[in-house]
Design a protein around this motif. Structure first.
Motif, PDB file in Angstrom:
ATOM      1  N   TYR A   8     -15.778 -28.021   7.347  1.00 57.04           N
ATOM      2  CA  TYR A   8     -14.765 -27.069   8.495  1.00 57.04           C
ATOM      3  C   TYR A   8     -15.248 -25.394   8.005  1.00 57.04           C
ATOM      4  N   PHE A   9     -15.486 -24.550   9.138  1.00 58.69           N
ATOM      5  CA  PHE A   9     -15.698 -23.462   8.994  1.00 58.69           C
ATOM      6  C   PHE A   9     -14.567 -22.517   9.841  1.00 58.69           C
ATOM      7  N   ASN A  10     -13.956 -21.768   9.165  1.00 61.45           N
ATOM      8  CA  ASN A  10     -12.837 -21.071   9.552  1.00 61.45           C
ATOM      9  C   ASN A  10     -13.309 -19.445   9.733  1.00 61.45           C
ATOM     10  N   ASP A  11     -13.319 -18.885  10.952  1.00 61.75           N
ATOM     11  CA  ASP A  11     -13.527 -17.600  11.003  1.00 61.75           C
ATOM     12  C   ASP A  11     -12.518 -16.645  10.802  1.00 61.75           C
ATOM     13  N   ILE A  12     -12.480 -16.032   9.475  1.00 64.70           N
ATOM     14  CA  ILE A  12     -11.561 -14.897   8.874  1.00 64.70           C
ATOM     15  C   ILE A  12     -11.898 -13.733   9.030  1.00 64.70           C
ATOM     16  N   THR A  13     -13.032 -13.432   9.990  1.00 67.19           N
ATOM     17  CA  THR A  13     -13.382 -11.805  10.131  1.00 67.19           C
ATOM     18  C   THR A  13     -12.004 -11.064  10.460  1.00 67.19           C
ATOM     19  N   GLU A  14     -11.626 -11.516  11.554  1.00 63.30           N
ATOM     20  CA  GLU A  14     -10.357 -10.448  12.142  1.00 63.30           C
ATOM     21  C   GLU A  14      -9.304 -10.487  10.917  1.00 63.30           C
ATOM     22  N   LEU A  15      -9.091 -11.302  10.159  1.00 62.89           N
ATOM     23  CA  LEU A  15      -8.108 -11.503   8.959  1.00 62.89           C
ATOM     24  C   LEU A  15      -8.664 -10.436   7.938  1.00 62.89           C
ATOM     25  N   GLU A  16      -9.782 -10.604   7.585  1.00 67.83           N
ATOM     26  CA  GLU A  16     -10.295  -9.684   6.878  1.00 67.83           C
ATOM     27  C   GLU A  16     -10.323  -8.035   7.028  1.00 67.83           C
ATOM     28  N   GLU A  17     -10.711  -7.924   8.378  1.00 67.53           N
ATOM     29  CA  GLU A  17     -10.685  -6.663   9.134  1.00 67.53           C
ATOM     30  C   GLU A  17      -9.299  -6.065   8.787  1.00 67.53           C
ATOM     31  N   ILE A  18      -8.282  -6.758   9.119  1.00 63.75           N
ATOM     32  CA  ILE A  18      -6.844  -6.346   9.052  1.00 63.75           C
ATOM     33  C   ILE A  18      -6.457  -5.936   7.835  1.00 63.75           C
ATOM     34  N   LYS A  19      -6.887  -6.826   6.704  1.00 63.80           N
ATOM     35  CA  LYS A  19      -7.013  -6.437   5.286  1.00 63.80           C
ATOM     36  C   LYS A  19      -7.372  -5.172   5.008  1.00 63.80           C
ATOM     37  N   ASN A  20      -8.646  -4.897   5.360  1.00 61.38           N
ATOM     38  CA  ASN A  20      -9.224  -3.695   5.075  1.00 61.38           C
ATOM     39  C   ASN A  20      -8.604  -2.697   5.619  1.00 61.38           C
ATOM     40  N   LYS A  21      -8.293  -2.748   6.865  1.00 57.85           N
ATOM     41  CA  LYS A  21      -7.587  -1.707   7.628  1.00 57.85           C
ATOM     42  C   LYS A  21      -6.372  -1.084   6.916  1.00 57.85           C
ATOM     43  N   LEU A  22      -5.443  -2.126   6.391  1.00 56.83           N
ATOM     44  CA  LEU A  22      -4.177  -1.837   5.899  1.00 56.83           C
ATOM     45  C   LEU A  22      -4.722  -1.110   4.686  1.00 56.83           C
ATOM     46  N   ASN A  23      -5.573  -1.641   3.828  1.00 52.56           N
ATOM     47  CA  ASN A  23      -5.769  -1.171   2.360  1.00 52.56           C
ATOM     48  C   ASN A  23      -6.247   0.453   2.720  1.00 52.56           C
ATOM     49  N   ASP A  24      -7.344   0.574   3.805  1.00 49.20           N
ATOM     50  CA  ASP A  24      -7.639   2.100   4.054  1.00 49.20           C
ATOM     51  C   ASP A  24      -6.619   2.819   4.412  1.00 49.20           C
ATOM     52  N   GLU A  25      -5.485   2.329   5.079  1.00 43.25           N
ATOM     53  CA  GLU A  25      -4.707   3.085   5.431  1.00 43.25           C
ATOM     54  C   GLU A  25      -3.189   3.337   4.514  1.00 43.25           C
ATOM     55  N   ARG A  26      -3.572   2.675   3.368  1.00 39.09           N
ATOM     56  CA  ARG A  26      -2.496   3.093   2.361  1.00 39.09           C
ATOM     57  C   ARG A  26      -2.297   4.409   2.137  1.00 39.09           C
ATOM     58  N   ALA A  27      -0.882   5.024   2.024  1.00 37.82           N
ATOM     59  CA  ALA A  27      -0.585   6.254   1.682  1.00 37.82           C
ATOM     60  C   ALA A  27      -0.952   6.745   0.580  1.00 37.82           C
ATOM     61  N   VAL A  28      -1.453   7.892   0.458  1.00 36.05           N
ATOM     62  CA  VAL A  28      -1.619   8.682  -1.023  1.00 36.05           C
ATOM     63  C   VAL A  28      -0.779   9.906  -1.165  1.00 36.05           C
ATOM     64  N   VAL A  29      -0.262   9.986  -2.474  1.00 40.70           N
ATOM     65  CA  VAL A  29       0.605  11.252  -2.470  1.00 40.70           C
ATOM     66  C   VAL A  29      -0.246  12.242  -3.390  1.00 40.70           C
ATOM     67  N   CYS A  30      -0.409  13.447  -3.006  1.00 42.49           N
ATOM     68  CA  CYS A  30      -0.897  14.400  -3.707  1.00 42.49           C
ATOM     69  C   CYS A  30      -0.018  15.494  -4.207  1.00 42.49           C
TER      70      CYS A  30
END
Length: 344
Positions: free
Chosen positions: A9-31
């Motif tokens: 079975y092949f499951n297309d997880i492209t959309e899921l990985e894109e969402i995970k990467n997007k959430l990671n990139d948008e994490r808040a950083v305090v400086c």
């Protein structure tokens, strides 16, 4: 003969990985950002030129964070807080926080450049934890001499910059304030212990004797902790010190100190700020009231429970720092001891 069939079975997880990467990139950083040599630049900048100086500093900091699609707010004359996304922080790390070099182009007087300290953090838990780690990162940055950025997450610490040569910039005003605070802590204590680092050297021993002098002058018992096996490098100084009967009785071993410690005992750790380097970790752990006096650059490992910290990487030695403290305690009378040749 039956043939075995395999079903894949092949499951297309492209959309899921894109969402995970997007959430990671948008994490808040305090400086947290601080002009770490603010006192020095104000001291040499004529009053009529200060508004222009402040405007230049504000402009560089504001534009840099805006270019990172971040938000920045000035908290005080020399302090700022900024928020940006994790993906922008990665860009800053790729440039080694080039704002550190940009701001140094602002010259005050013939030789002083403006320098910044930046503490940043990103965590997955909550903003309060992120704020605490960013504050800790800034403190670590300042303790290491400034002109650098420190980035912390829950597991690792990253350092950027720190190229400026350290210069002496601690003031006698601060030494006077520290001396008064130390005096108050000593007077509130039932006993004082001076604790150096493993492989006790001349500096740690000399600083410990200085602490003993302060406690004695204020009418408090004081002991200096010695290890079971002495470092040969301090033998000549020990020969001089033990000639004084009162000072000789002040030197004790770890086991004896552990028996004497109470809730009101003041432990003064000299010439180190790292728990792992203390001459006795047991004494440090048992003591509830702790002071740290050290001239080494602040490391990630630190004695967090200290009531008072006097950390100056610009001082030549901890003994120098303690001597300056003693000058502001009126009860202390410093008299030189001249060794004879047989003791050297």
């Amino acid at each position: 003969m039956q043939k075995e069939l395999s079903l894949v079975y092949f499951n297309d997880i492209t959309e899921l990985e894109e969402i995970k990467n997007k959430l990671n990139d948008e994490r808040a950083v305090v400086c947290y950002v601080q002009v770490d040599n603010f006192t020095e630049i104000i001291g040499v900048c004529p009053e009529e030129n200060r508004p222009e100086l402040f405007a230049k500093i504000d402009k560089i900091i504001t534009q840099w964070f805006q270019n990172m699609n971040g938000f920045v707010k000035k908290l005080d004359k020399d302090k700022y807080i900024a928020l940006l996304q994790y993906k922008e922080l990665k860009k800053a790390e790729d440039t080694k926080f080039d704002i550190l070099e940009q701001v140094k182009k602002i010259k005050v007087g013939p030789a002083i450049s403006v320098t910044l300290s930046i503490g940043a953090s990103y965590v997955d838990k909550n903003m309060l934890e992120c704020h605490k780690l960013a504050q800790s990162a800034l403190e670590l940055c300042l303790g290491r001499g400034g002109d650098q950025a420190v980035v912390k997450d829950l597991g690792k610490t990253y350092f950027y910059g720190g190229k400026t040569k350290e210069v002496e910039k601690y003031s006698r005003v601060r030494a006077r304030v520290i001396s008064q605070a130390l005096k108050n802590l000593i007077e509130e204590s039932d006993m004082v212990l001076a604790l150096g680092h493993v492989f006790l050297d001349m500096d740690a021993l000399g600083a410990g004797v200085g602490v003993f002098c302060a406690a004695k002058a204020l009418g408090k018992r004081c002991h200096i902790i010695l290890s079971q096996e002495q470092n040969p490098s301090i033998e000549s100084l020990m020969k001089i010190l033990v000639k004084d009967d009162i000072l000789k009785s002040a030197f004790i071993k770890e086991s004896e100190a552990l028996e004497k410690i109470t809730k009101k005992t003041l432990l003064v750790v000299v010439d180190t700020h790292r728990p792992s380097l203390c001459l006795s970790r047991k004494i440090l752990d048992k003591s509830e009231r702790v002071v740290v006096i050290d001239h080494h650059r602040r490391s990630e490992e630190f004695i967090d429970k200290a009531h008072l910290v006097y950390l100056e990487p610009y001082a030549s030695s901890t003994s120098e720092m303690v001597t300056e403290i003693l000058e502001y305690i009126d009860e202390v009378k410093i008299t030189p001891t001249i060794p004879d040749k047989s003791a050297v």
